[in-house]
Write an enzyme that holds these catalytic residues in place. Structure first.
Site, PDB file in Angstrom:
ATOM      1  N   PRO A  37      -2.565  -5.583  50.016  1.00  0.00           N
ATOM      2  CA  PRO A  37      -3.059  -4.620  50.997  1.00  0.00           C
ATOM      3  C   PRO A  37      -2.168  -4.349  52.212  1.00  0.00           C
ATOM      4  O   PRO A  37      -2.546  -4.597  53.358  1.00  0.00           O
ATOM      5  CB  PRO A  37      -4.390  -5.231  51.414  1.00  0.00           C
ATOM      6  CG  PRO A  37      -4.168  -6.703  51.279  1.00  0.00           C
ATOM      7  CD  PRO A  37      -3.297  -6.844  50.058  1.00  0.00           C
ATOM      8  N   CYS A  38      -1.003  -3.777  51.975  1.00  0.00           N
ATOM      9  CA  CYS A  38      -0.120  -3.444  53.089  1.00  0.00           C
ATOM     10  C   CYS A  38      -0.706  -2.334  53.960  1.00  0.00           C
ATOM     11  O   CYS A  38      -0.277  -2.155  55.101  1.00  0.00           O
ATOM     12  CB  CYS A  38       1.263  -3.073  52.590  1.00  0.00           C
ATOM     13  SG  CYS A  38       1.315  -1.733  51.392  1.00  0.00           S
TER      14      CYS A  38
END
Length: 160
Positions: free
Chosen positions: A129-130
């Site tokens: 989840p950047c």
């Protein structure tokens, strides 16, 4: 052999190697981005477009707001990049942290730019989840899938 497919509702392209997710593309040129990445990291492996229902099911669940276990994955990058990406996996659903805080979690406070660069090279958009990484002033910064997608993912997780 590398297998790849498309999650049509979102125009995401993803690739699997030995039953592990290795790449997710979310940009306008997703299939080209996928092919370029595979040619860089796996130049001698044949690619086959096929139906990959397990990974489509994970994406479908995510996009309707269900929190499901992360599918099996394999990270391809430098040792430093992999360290950054593993910390990204620990950023909880519905939470954000700054690039500065991420660098601090890595014990690399003076390497914020290097950390940000590694975040930008994350091969597993959405899964790793950047999109949950923001500026220390709370603003949204670049995202390989585009800022519109980043805003949409954060809204889905009820962050913004």
């Amino acid at each position: 052999m590398i297998e790849y497919d498309e999650f049509a509702p979102e125009r995401l392209f993803f690739a699997v190697r030995e039953d592990k997710l290795i790449f997710v593309s979310g940009c306008e040129n997703g299939e080209k981005e996928l092919r370029d990445w595979l040619e860089k990291y796996f130049p001698n492996e044949p690619m086959n477009r096929t139906d990959l229902p397990v990974f489509k099911e994970w994406l479908q669940a995510y996009f309707v707001g269900k929190r499901v276990a992360i599918p099996p994955y394999e990270l391809t990058g430098t040792t430093f990049q992999k360290q950054v990406w593993e910390v990204l996996f620990k950023v909880e659903y519905g939470k954000t942290i700054s690039y500065t805080a991420l660098a601090e979690k890595l014990g690399r406070q003076s390497a914020v730019r290097a950390v940000a660069s590694a975040v930008g090279k994350n091969p597993l958009l959405i899964v790793c989840p950047c999109h949950r990484i923001i500026g220390k002033d709370g603003t949204l910064h670049g995202y390989r899938g585009g800022l519109i997608m980043k805003k949409r993912l954060l809204a889905l997780e009820r962050i913004c």
